[in-house]
Design a protein around this motif. Sequence first.
Motif, PDB file in Angstrom:
ATOM      1  N   LEU A 140      47.056  37.956  42.439  1.00  8.50           N
ATOM      2  CA  LEU A 140      48.148  38.574  41.776  1.00  8.50           C
ATOM      3  C   LEU A 140      48.675  37.331  40.828  1.00  8.50           C
ATOM      4  O   LEU A 140      49.075  36.372  41.259  1.00  8.50           O
ATOM      5  N   VAL A 141      48.797  37.930  39.549  1.00  8.21           N
ATOM      6  CA  VAL A 141      49.153  36.877  38.374  1.00  8.21           C
ATOM      7  C   VAL A 141      50.166  37.370  37.676  1.00  8.21           C
ATOM      8  O   VAL A 141      50.226  38.624  37.304  1.00  8.21           O
ATOM      9  N   ARG A 142      50.973  36.288  37.155  1.00  7.12           N
ATOM     10  CA  ARG A 142      51.898  36.694  36.008  1.00  7.12           C
ATOM     11  C   ARG A 142      51.121  36.183  34.766  1.00  7.12           C
ATOM     12  O   ARG A 142      50.412  35.103  34.648  1.00  7.12           O
ATOM     13  N   ILE A 143      51.068  37.296  33.865  1.00  6.68           N
ATOM     14  CA  ILE A 143      50.377  37.020  32.685  1.00  6.68           C
ATOM     15  C   ILE A 143      51.413  36.795  31.581  1.00  6.68           C
ATOM     16  O   ILE A 143      52.375  37.715  31.241  1.00  6.68           O
ATOM     17  N   PHE A 144      51.687  35.686  30.985  1.00  8.61           N
ATOM     18  CA  PHE A 144      52.567  35.497  29.777  1.00  8.61           C
ATOM     19  C   PHE A 144      51.984  35.898  28.378  1.00  8.61           C
ATOM     20  O   PHE A 144      52.725  36.357  27.646  1.00  8.61           O
ATOM     21  N   GLU A 145      50.788  35.554  28.267  1.00  7.81           N
ATOM     22  CA  GLU A 145      50.064  35.953  27.057  1.00  7.81           C
ATOM     23  C   GLU A 145      48.534  35.634  27.599  1.00  7.81           C
ATOM     24  O   GLU A 145      48.349  35.023  28.412  1.00  7.81           O
ATOM     25  N   ILE A 146      47.699  36.013  26.730  1.00  7.18           N
ATOM     26  CA  ILE A 146      46.365  35.681  27.242  1.00  7.18           C
ATOM     27  C   ILE A 146      46.065  34.195  26.923  1.00  7.18           C
ATOM     28  O   ILE A 146      46.283  33.589  25.942  1.00  7.18           O
ATOM     29  N   GLY A 147      45.545  33.638  27.942  1.00  2.89           N
ATOM     30  CA  GLY A 147      45.432  32.037  28.273  1.00  2.89           C
ATOM     31  C   GLY A 147      46.376  31.425  28.916  1.00  2.89           C
ATOM     32  O   GLY A 147      46.262  30.513  29.416  1.00  2.89           O
ATOM     33  N   LYS A 148      47.601  32.252  29.387  1.00  2.00           N
ATOM     34  CA  LYS A 148      48.614  31.685  29.822  1.00  2.00           C
ATOM     35  C   LYS A 148      49.060  32.462  31.163  1.00  2.00           C
ATOM     36  O   LYS A 148      49.515  33.618  31.143  1.00  2.00           O
ATOM     37  N   TYR A 149      48.728  31.849  32.330  1.00  2.00           N
ATOM     38  CA  TYR A 149      48.893  32.518  33.574  1.00  2.00           C
ATOM     39  C   TYR A 149      49.535  31.579  34.692  1.00  2.00           C
ATOM     40  O   TYR A 149      49.552  30.450  34.777  1.00  2.00           O
ATOM     41  N   LYS A 150      50.289  32.378  35.617  1.00  2.00           N
ATOM     42  CA  LYS A 150      50.707  31.652  36.776  1.00  2.00           C
ATOM     43  C   LYS A 150      50.445  32.802  37.996  1.00  2.00           C
ATOM     44  O   LYS A 150      50.711  33.890  38.000  1.00  2.00           O
ATOM     45  N   ILE A 151      49.717  31.907  38.910  1.00  2.00           N
ATOM     46  CA  ILE A 151      49.144  32.735  40.071  1.00  2.00           C
ATOM     47  C   ILE A 151      50.317  32.950  41.034  1.00  2.00           C
ATOM     48  O   ILE A 151      51.106  32.023  41.524  1.00  2.00           O
ATOM     49  N   LEU A 152      50.572  34.374  41.524  1.00  2.00           N
ATOM     50  CA  LEU A 152      51.738  34.409  42.268  1.00  2.00           C
ATOM     51  C   LEU A 152      51.429  34.575  43.853  1.00  2.00           C
ATOM     52  O   LEU A 152      51.918  34.048  44.698  1.00  2.00           O
ATOM     53  N   GLY A 153      50.153  35.044  44.041  1.00  2.00           N
ATOM     54  CA  GLY A 153      49.477  35.387  45.513  1.00  2.00           C
ATOM     55  C   GLY A 153      48.166  35.472  45.397  1.00  2.00           C
ATOM     56  O   GLY A 153      47.627  35.900  44.220  1.00  2.00           O
ATOM     57  N   GLN A 154      47.556  35.023  46.405  1.00  2.43           N
ATOM     58  CA  GLN A 154      46.002  35.406  46.785  1.00  2.43           C
ATOM     59  C   GLN A 154      45.648  35.854  47.904  1.00  2.43           C
ATOM     60  O   GLN A 154      46.581  35.622  48.864  1.00  2.43           O
ATOM     61  N   THR A 155      44.530  36.204  48.331  1.00  7.17           N
ATOM     62  CA  THR A 155      44.250  36.579  49.678  1.00  7.17           C
ATOM     63  C   THR A 155      44.153  35.402  50.577  1.00  7.17           C
ATOM     64  O   THR A 155      43.726  34.026  49.989  1.00  7.17           O
ATOM     65  N   LEU A 156      44.550  35.083  51.615  1.00 12.42           N
ATOM     66  CA  LEU A 156      44.483  34.044  52.466  1.00 12.42           C
ATOM     67  C   LEU A 156      43.158  34.019  53.433  1.00 12.42           C
ATOM     68  O   LEU A 156      43.011  33.030  54.051  1.00 12.42           O
ATOM     69  N   ASP A 157      42.334  35.088  53.397  1.00 11.39           N
ATOM     70  CA  ASP A 157      41.059  35.263  53.952  1.00 11.39           C
ATOM     71  C   ASP A 157      40.146  36.019  53.450  1.00 11.39           C
ATOM     72  O   ASP A 157      39.581  35.558  52.121  1.00 11.39           O
ATOM     73  N   ASP A 158      39.843  37.192  53.700  1.00 10.49           N
ATOM     74  CA  ASP A 158      38.683  38.018  52.913  1.00 10.49           C
ATOM     75  C   ASP A 158      39.358  38.729  51.898  1.00 10.49           C
ATOM     76  O   ASP A 158      40.447  38.990  51.619  1.00 10.49           O
ATOM     77  N   ALA A 159      38.700  38.709  50.646  1.00 10.85           N
ATOM     78  CA  ALA A 159      39.144  39.580  49.539  1.00 10.85           C
ATOM     79  C   ALA A 159      39.144  40.994  49.827  1.00 10.85           C
ATOM     80  O   ALA A 159      38.389  41.385  50.848  1.00 10.85           O
ATOM     81  N   ALA A 160      39.636  41.800  49.173  1.00 15.06           N
ATOM     82  CA  ALA A 160      39.822  43.194  49.300  1.00 15.06           C
ATOM     83  C   ALA A 160      38.347  43.658  49.226  1.00 15.06           C
ATOM     84  O   ALA A 160      38.251  44.585  50.446  1.00 15.06           O
ATOM     85  N   GLY A 161      37.500  43.723  48.310  1.00 20.30           N
ATOM     86  CA  GLY A 161      36.199  44.174  48.209  1.00 20.30           C
ATOM     87  C   GLY A 161      35.192  43.611  49.475  1.00 20.30           C
ATOM     88  O   GLY A 161      34.615  44.591  49.890  1.00 20.30           O
ATOM     89  N   GLU A 162      35.503  42.382  49.803  1.00 26.09           N
ATOM     90  CA  GLU A 162      34.911  41.896  51.091  1.00 26.09           C
ATOM     91  C   GLU A 162      35.006  42.542  52.269  1.00 26.09           C
ATOM     92  O   GLU A 162      34.092  42.887  53.058  1.00 26.09           O
ATOM     93  N   ALA A 163      36.540  42.971  52.321  1.00 30.73           N
ATOM     94  CA  ALA A 163      36.959  43.999  53.499  1.00 30.73           C
ATOM     95  C   ALA A 163      35.974  45.295  53.528  1.00 30.73           C
ATOM     96  O   ALA A 163      35.741  45.535  54.555  1.00 30.73           O
ATOM     97  N   PHE A 164      36.010  45.844  52.408  1.00 24.58           N
ATOM     98  CA  PHE A 164      35.222  47.132  52.063  1.00 24.58           C
ATOM     99  C   PHE A 164      33.862  46.874  52.730  1.00 24.58           C
ATOM    100  O   PHE A 164      33.507  47.643  53.383  1.00 24.58           O
ATOM    101  N   ASP A 165      33.263  45.833  52.049  1.00 26.62           N
ATOM    102  CA  ASP A 165      31.675  45.759  52.560  1.00 26.62           C
ATOM    103  C   ASP A 165      31.625  45.315  53.801  1.00 26.62           C
ATOM    104  O   ASP A 165      30.820  46.020  54.489  1.00 26.62           O
TER     105      ASP A 165
END
Length: 340
Positions: A142-167
């Motif tokens: 989950l990211v804050r996008i200020f403009e293309i090329g400028k980001y701040k990550i707000l959160g990430q998965t602590l373990d499996d990714a969502a797609g990984e869980a589906f798989d």
Amino acid sequence: MYTLGIETSCDETGVSIVKDGKEILSNLILSQTDLHRYFGGVVPELASRRHIEVLDGLTKDALKEAGITLKDINLIAVTSGPGLVGALLIGISYAKGLSYSLGVPIIGINHVEAHLYANFMEYDDITTPCIGLVVSGGHTTLVRIFEIGKYKILGQTLDDAAGEAFDKVAKLLGLGYPGGPIIDELSKRGNPKAVMFPRAMLGQENYDFSFSGLKTAVVYYVKGFSQFRKEKPPKQPISTMDLVASFQEAVVEQLVKKTIRATLDMGYKTIILGGGVSRNTRLRQSLEEETKKLGLKLYLPSPIMCTDNAGMVAGLGYVRFRLYGPSPIDLDAQPSQPLS
Ligand code: KG4
Ligand code: ZN
């Protein structure tokens, strides 16, 4: 200006020709699903070998479809990370060879940023700052996008990714690979309220995600340990459709609630999505409903631009080249390349 895009970060070989950063003249993808299906997941060495076998031919096909030749190419954009190191190296080495022999610049592209950028190629009216959610086989970010090329990550998965869980859940149930599209289809005929699987991290203030506990809850459920979740075993055996619909609902609820909360907390009005899981029917529907209620704007890429493709790499390559110039010719694979 013609950009040749190359994507080999995981199990899809992608080559694309994009004109002036937006006009996709060709966007070819060779999926390796047939190769990895037997193992229930991507085998890195097999992925690298397949990339080597098909990349040159796919490039020729992409040029032909675009109606141009190698001599017309002005820029080569290649995914440099994150991803499987061997797979990345195939694309990068091929791109470097072309760059050197043609005398055109090369630019390394972050795969997660490219997933977000897919939206900017398809929609002209996205306003920043906004919230971006990348949900794929390797990422839930989950990211804050200020403009293309400028980001701040707000959160990430602590373990499996969502797609990984589906798989992984699909593998556990013997449904096939990749699990996301299969569970998506089966869930359309299932009851999402059949089993109340846990929704992790929702009570917490942060914007992180967790899916491995949910996966374990599905394992327990299937093995008949439903008392672990203080739930009575069902009187009748539950159908696979109900089971996967309930699992999918738990994933979707976690993704949607956190994304909406982040958007409101930041005072933003716009959300963009990217990555293979953003193809998911229920996720798209739920986000559409919630954003509509709150008067937020939601942008979802078309299906081909959700999953791994080189069009998004070429498009972002063009923009970043104009903003920051080319990468050095000693550009290397960065398997854990951060978004920056
Ligand atoms: O973005 P992507 O093509 O590759 C990575 O960067 O990982 O995403 C692949 C992931 C796989 O885990 C796949 O199961 C999932 O996206 N996926 C889906 C759907 N289509 C693909 N997950 C849920 N629902 C779908 N319809
Ligand atoms: Zn991806």
